[in-house]
Every structure is written in C-alpha cells, then in structure tokens.
Design a protein around this motif. Structure first.
Motif, PDB file in Angstrom:
ATOM      1  N   ALA A   1       0.830  -1.207   0.000  1.00 50.78           N
ATOM      2  CA  ALA A   1       0.000   0.000   0.000  1.00 50.78           C
ATOM      3  C   ALA A   1       0.864   1.257   0.000  1.00 50.78           C
ATOM      4  N   LEU A   2       1.902   1.271   0.830  1.00 54.09           N
ATOM      5  CA  LEU A   2       2.772   2.448   0.924  1.00 54.09           C
ATOM      6  C   LEU A   2       3.539   2.686  -0.375  1.00 54.09           C
ATOM      7  N   ILE A   3       4.080   1.614  -0.968  1.00 53.14           N
ATOM      8  CA  ILE A   3       4.812   1.756  -2.232  1.00 53.14           C
ATOM      9  C   ILE A   3       3.879   2.277  -3.322  1.00 53.14           C
ATOM     10  N   ALA A   4       2.660   1.728  -3.370  1.00 54.13           N
ATOM     11  CA  ALA A   4       1.694   2.161  -4.387  1.00 54.13           C
ATOM     12  C   ALA A   4       1.393   3.650  -4.244  1.00 54.13           C
ATOM     13  N   LEU A   5       1.146   4.113  -3.018  1.00 55.62           N
ATOM     14  CA  LEU A   5       0.810   5.528  -2.816  1.00 55.62           C
ATOM     15  C   LEU A   5       1.992   6.431  -3.135  1.00 55.62           C
ATOM     16  N   ASP A   6       3.213   5.952  -2.857  1.00 54.68           N
ATOM     17  CA  ASP A   6       4.403   6.730  -3.223  1.00 54.68           C
ATOM     18  C   ASP A   6       4.544   6.823  -4.743  1.00 54.68           C
ATOM     19  N   LYS A   7       4.311   5.708  -5.448  1.00 55.31           N
ATOM     20  CA  LYS A   7       4.392   5.723  -6.911  1.00 55.31           C
ATOM     21  C   LYS A   7       3.319   6.641  -7.507  1.00 55.31           C
ATOM     22  N   LEU A   8       2.192   6.732  -6.836  1.00 50.76           N
ATOM     23  CA  LEU A   8       1.105   7.584  -7.307  1.00 50.76           C
ATOM     24  C   LEU A   8       1.336   9.056  -6.968  1.00 50.76           C
ATOM     25  N   GLN A   9       2.376   9.328  -6.185  1.00 51.90           N
ATOM     26  CA  GLN A   9       2.711  10.709  -5.788  1.00 51.90           C
ATOM     27  C   GLN A   9       1.471  11.407  -5.229  1.00 51.90           C
ATOM     28  N   LEU A  10       0.766  10.677  -4.361  1.00 54.61           N
ATOM     29  CA  LEU A  10      -0.507  11.163  -3.843  1.00 54.61           C
ATOM     30  C   LEU A  10      -0.295  12.374  -2.938  1.00 54.61           C
ATOM     31  N   THR A  11      -1.033  13.433  -3.201  1.00 54.64           N
ATOM     32  CA  THR A  11      -0.926  14.644  -2.390  1.00 54.64           C
ATOM     33  C   THR A  11      -2.315  15.121  -2.001  1.00 54.64           C
ATOM     34  N   GLU A  12      -2.355  16.095  -1.112  1.00 49.75           N
ATOM     35  CA  GLU A  12      -3.622  16.612  -0.600  1.00 49.75           C
ATOM     36  C   GLU A  12      -4.494  17.127  -1.736  1.00 49.75           C
ATOM     37  N   GLY A  13      -5.766  16.729  -1.706  1.00 50.14           N
ATOM     38  CA  GLY A  13      -6.720  17.175  -2.708  1.00 50.14           C
ATOM     39  C   GLY A  13      -6.879  16.235  -3.886  1.00 50.14           C
ATOM     40  N   ASP A  14      -5.981  15.250  -4.035  1.00 57.48           N
ATOM     41  CA  ASP A  14      -6.099  14.287  -5.131  1.00 57.48           C
ATOM     42  C   ASP A  14      -7.313  13.384  -4.928  1.00 57.48           C
ATOM     43  N   SER A  15      -7.890  12.926  -6.018  1.00 57.16           N
ATOM     44  CA  SER A  15      -8.924  11.887  -5.970  1.00 57.16           C
ATOM     45  C   SER A  15      -8.272  10.556  -6.333  1.00 57.16           C
ATOM     46  N   ILE A  16      -8.588   9.517  -5.582  1.00 60.07           N
ATOM     47  CA  ILE A  16      -7.996   8.196  -5.831  1.00 60.07           C
ATOM     48  C   ILE A  16      -9.072   7.122  -5.773  1.00 60.07           C
ATOM     49  N   LEU A  17      -8.983   6.171  -6.705  1.00 65.21           N
ATOM     50  CA  LEU A  17      -9.803   4.960  -6.658  1.00 65.21           C
ATOM     51  C   LEU A  17      -8.926   3.826  -6.131  1.00 65.21           C
ATOM     52  N   ILE A  18      -9.350   3.197  -5.039  1.00 60.99           N
ATOM     53  CA  ILE A  18      -8.636   2.063  -4.462  1.00 60.99           C
ATOM     54  C   ILE A  18      -9.495   0.831  -4.669  1.00 60.99           C
ATOM     55  N   GLU A  19      -9.041  -0.056  -5.566  1.00 63.88           N
ATOM     56  CA  GLU A  19      -9.782  -1.291  -5.825  1.00 63.88           C
ATOM     57  C   GLU A  19      -9.709  -2.216  -4.607  1.00 63.88           C
ATOM     58  N   ALA A  20     -10.751  -3.033  -4.414  1.00 65.59           N
ATOM     59  CA  ALA A  20     -10.778  -4.040  -3.342  1.00 65.59           C
ATOM     60  C   ALA A  20     -10.449  -3.418  -1.990  1.00 65.59           C
ATOM     61  N   GLY A  21     -11.242  -2.425  -1.608  1.00 67.22           N
ATOM     62  CA  GLY A  21     -10.973  -1.687  -0.375  1.00 67.22           C
ATOM     63  C   GLY A  21     -11.014  -2.526   0.888  1.00 67.22           C
ATOM     64  N   ALA A  22     -11.743  -3.645   0.870  1.00 65.92           N
ATOM     65  CA  ALA A  22     -11.828  -4.490   2.061  1.00 65.92           C
ATOM     66  C   ALA A  22     -10.706  -5.514   2.136  1.00 65.92           C
ATOM     67  N   GLY A  23      -9.930  -5.646   1.058  1.00 65.68           N
ATOM     68  CA  GLY A  23      -8.744  -6.507   1.115  1.00 65.68           C
ATOM     69  C   GLY A  23      -7.683  -5.871   2.001  1.00 65.68           C
ATOM     70  N   ALA A  24      -6.680  -6.638   2.371  1.00 65.18           N
ATOM     71  CA  ALA A  24      -5.674  -6.129   3.305  1.00 65.18           C
ATOM     72  C   ALA A  24      -4.937  -4.913   2.732  1.00 65.18           C
ATOM     73  N   VAL A  25      -4.494  -4.998   1.465  1.00 64.91           N
ATOM     74  CA  VAL A  25      -3.817  -3.853   0.843  1.00 64.91           C
ATOM     75  C   VAL A  25      -4.765  -2.659   0.805  1.00 64.91           C
ATOM     76  N   GLY A  26      -6.000  -2.903   0.410  1.00 59.89           N
ATOM     77  CA  GLY A  26      -6.978  -1.828   0.317  1.00 59.89           C
ATOM     78  C   GLY A  26      -7.239  -1.149   1.641  1.00 59.89           C
TER      79      GLY A  26
END
Length: 341
Positions: free
Chosen positions: A141-166
């Motif tokens: 999860a952390l590597i994915a968010l770093d690769k996405l360069q996620l910052t405040e105000g961004d919109s993100i779709l997280i697939e399989a939110g109830a899975g452990a990574v999600g």
C-alpha cells in the motif's frame, strides 16, 4: 529493549511447512529441516508468527523460477533474534518483523534467517500477532501511494478496499489528504467507510463505471491503486484523467492503442519481491523503513489492521488457508502461530 525471556538453546533441526512441488491443490508437507546457518550480517530469528498472503497461494500453485524443492513457503514473519555476529544490530533478544526474500527459502518454519538491514524493530506496544499482519499488505500500500505521488486534494480509486492492501491504502491515502473512492462487496461497505473511504461502490454492480462517473464528475481520477488486474485495469485507465497515475499490483493486460493515446497514463508497477530479485540493498532497506512506519502508526493507535484469523502450524491447516486466499470472498488476514513461547 531486548526480550531475553524468549531465548533458549538453538536446536539442530526445526519443523517447516514445505512445498514438494507446485500443485493446484496446494498440497503441503511438514518436514524436519536443519536450522539455517547465518553468515556476515544475517540474523537467525526464532519465528513466532507468519502472515499468509495471496502471493503465497499463487506461487504454491504455479511455482517460482528461483525456487528449489522442497521449498518452505511464507514471506511475512515476526520473531526474536536468537543469533547474530558480534556488533550486528539489532541485537539478540530483539523483536523484529520483515518481508522475506521470494527467491530463497520462506519463513513457515521454527527458525529463519534474514539480513539485519531488512528487519523492523517491533515496539513493545505492538503484539507479535498484530505485527504479522503488516509487511506484505502494508508495504504494498505504501509503495503504491508513493508511486502515485498522492498529495492533498487528489482523488484516488482504491480497488478491493476491504482486502488487506486496500484497508491500509484507504487509511494512508486519507492521511495524505486525498478523496478516496473504493470498491467492495456490499457486506464490507460499512468497514471501508469506517476506515475513511468517502465513496464506496459494489464491485459486482454491472453499472459500476456509470455510477463512479456520476459521483466523480467529468474530470476522472488523479490516481488509481489497482490490485485486481486484467480487464479491471483497462476499465480503471478509462476512468482516469488525462496523464493520471495508476499503480498496479498484478501483470498488465494488453491495452488498446487508442486508449493509451487518449489517457496517456503514468503506469507504476508494485513489486516487493523485486527488492530482492534486483539485489537492491537500497530497496531492501526501504522495506525496513516502511515496516517502521507501519509499526509506529500501530503503536500510536492511528492504524487499524484487518481482522485476524488464526491458522494452526500444520500442513493441512495452512493448505486450507491458502486455498481460501485464492478462492475469493475472504476478508482479513490469516496468521500462523509457529512457536508457542
């Protein structure tokens, strides 16, 4: 502080759960193997708990090009350092957590070895069983968010939110100030909302894309964390804005050329195993840093973990658990207690 109450003489052999050869049924065997010998900066760990992951089940069925058989399964482990060369940190008695080398023998055994720079120290406030939930899913999860360069105000779709990574990704995305959309089965909508998701969609809904577009508006997602793969990845690129960012945990499908030109997506691949396979010391150390971040959040009470299901340390129980991982519909984390100290 080291926990010397866990220490006892190291035996010559140990119990291990191994794969004699890859097979669709995930038929495992219990073996008596020599306790690993350590060299240089390696630590010998008395394994307390092992966290099971879908990747364990996948490779038990398919095999892996670097494996020699019998192969001990398992990648996520926690335990106590029982042997290390003088001057090596962390010292004997330390409680540690790590994500193991996919190219070498796994951690479903009473003892395992790991380089000292790849482990994270477990704070006293965190139990062994809780820590065993973290490595693969939390680091992915952390590597994915770093690769996405996620910052405040961004919109993100997280697939399989109830899975452990999600589950981990939702919480860390909210920490970074993002607006979080996620997919989950109806029975898990309440769970992902509790974790912080702003909008939840039933992944079985035949009008899923239309409903997401209606909720999101015409602009498209800034970022997507795709843990599904296949046609889902194609659909998610369609839902992104021009030059949006997508992090994929599974192999990429074949994309239509027109879609690639129209969306021009920035595609990132998430691979924990790559840190070992590329022999990247920097990437292996980064796993230690990510482990520390996960453990610190947990110790501070700012990170919820998936529900834990206990699994016995025997071949049949672990085989059944891994089959459940790949059959779908499973929420939470399965944890094997290896040693009873």
């Amino acid at each position: 502080m080291p926990h010397t109450d866990f220490l006892s003489p190291i035996p010559a052999t140990m119990r291990a759960i191994a794969l004699l050869e890859p097979n669709e049924q995930i038929d495992l065997s219990e073996l008596e193997l020599p306790v690993p010998e350590i060299v240089d900066n390696e630590l010998l760990i008395k394994v307390e708990y092992v966290g099971l992951n879908p990747v364990d089940a996948y490779f038990a069925k398919q095999g892996f090009c670097k494996w020699q058989y019998p192969h001990t399964l398992g990648l996520d482990a926690v335990g106590v350092v029982v042997k290390a060369r003088k001057g090596i940190f962390p010292e004997i008695g330390s409680r540690v957590m790590w994500h193991g080398n996919i190219g070498e023998q796994g951690v479903l055994s009473e003892y395992a070895k790991v380089p000292n720079y790849a482990v994270s120290l477990i704070p006293d406030e965190v139990t062994f069983s809780d820590a065993a939930v973290l490595p693969c899913a939390g680091m992915s999860a952390l590597i994915a968010l770093d690769k996405l360069q996620l910052t405040e105000g961004d919109s993100i779709l997280i697939e399989a939110g109830a899975g452990a990574v999600g589950q981990f990704a939702i919480q860390f995305a909210k920490q970074r100030g993002a607006t979080v959309f996620t997919t989950a089965s109806k029975r898990n909508h309440k769970l992902v909302k509790k974790l912080g998701a702003d909008a939840v969609f039933d992944y079985t809904d035949k009008k899923l894309s239309e409903k997401i577009k209606k909720e999101l508006g015409p602009q498209g997602f800034d970022a997507v964390l795709d843990s599904i793969g296949g046609e889902t990845t194609v659909r998610n690129v369609e839902l992104m804005r021009f030059c949006g960012r997508i992090a994929c945990l599974n192999p990429l499908p074949k994309f239509a050329q027109e879609l690639m030109f129209r969306r021009a997506p920035n595609i990132g691949i998430v691979s924990l195993g790559g840190a070992w396979l590329a022999n990247s010391l920097c990437a292996q150390q980064r796993m230690s840093f990510m482990g520390n971040l996960l453990l610190e959040n947990m110790a501070q009470g700012t990170l919820m973990i998936p529900a834990i299901t206990a699994v016995k340390f025997d071949a049949i129980s672990i085989s059944n658990a891994l089959n459940m991982q790949v059959n779908g519909g499973f929420t939470g984390k399965q944890i094997v207690q290896v040693n009873h100290t």
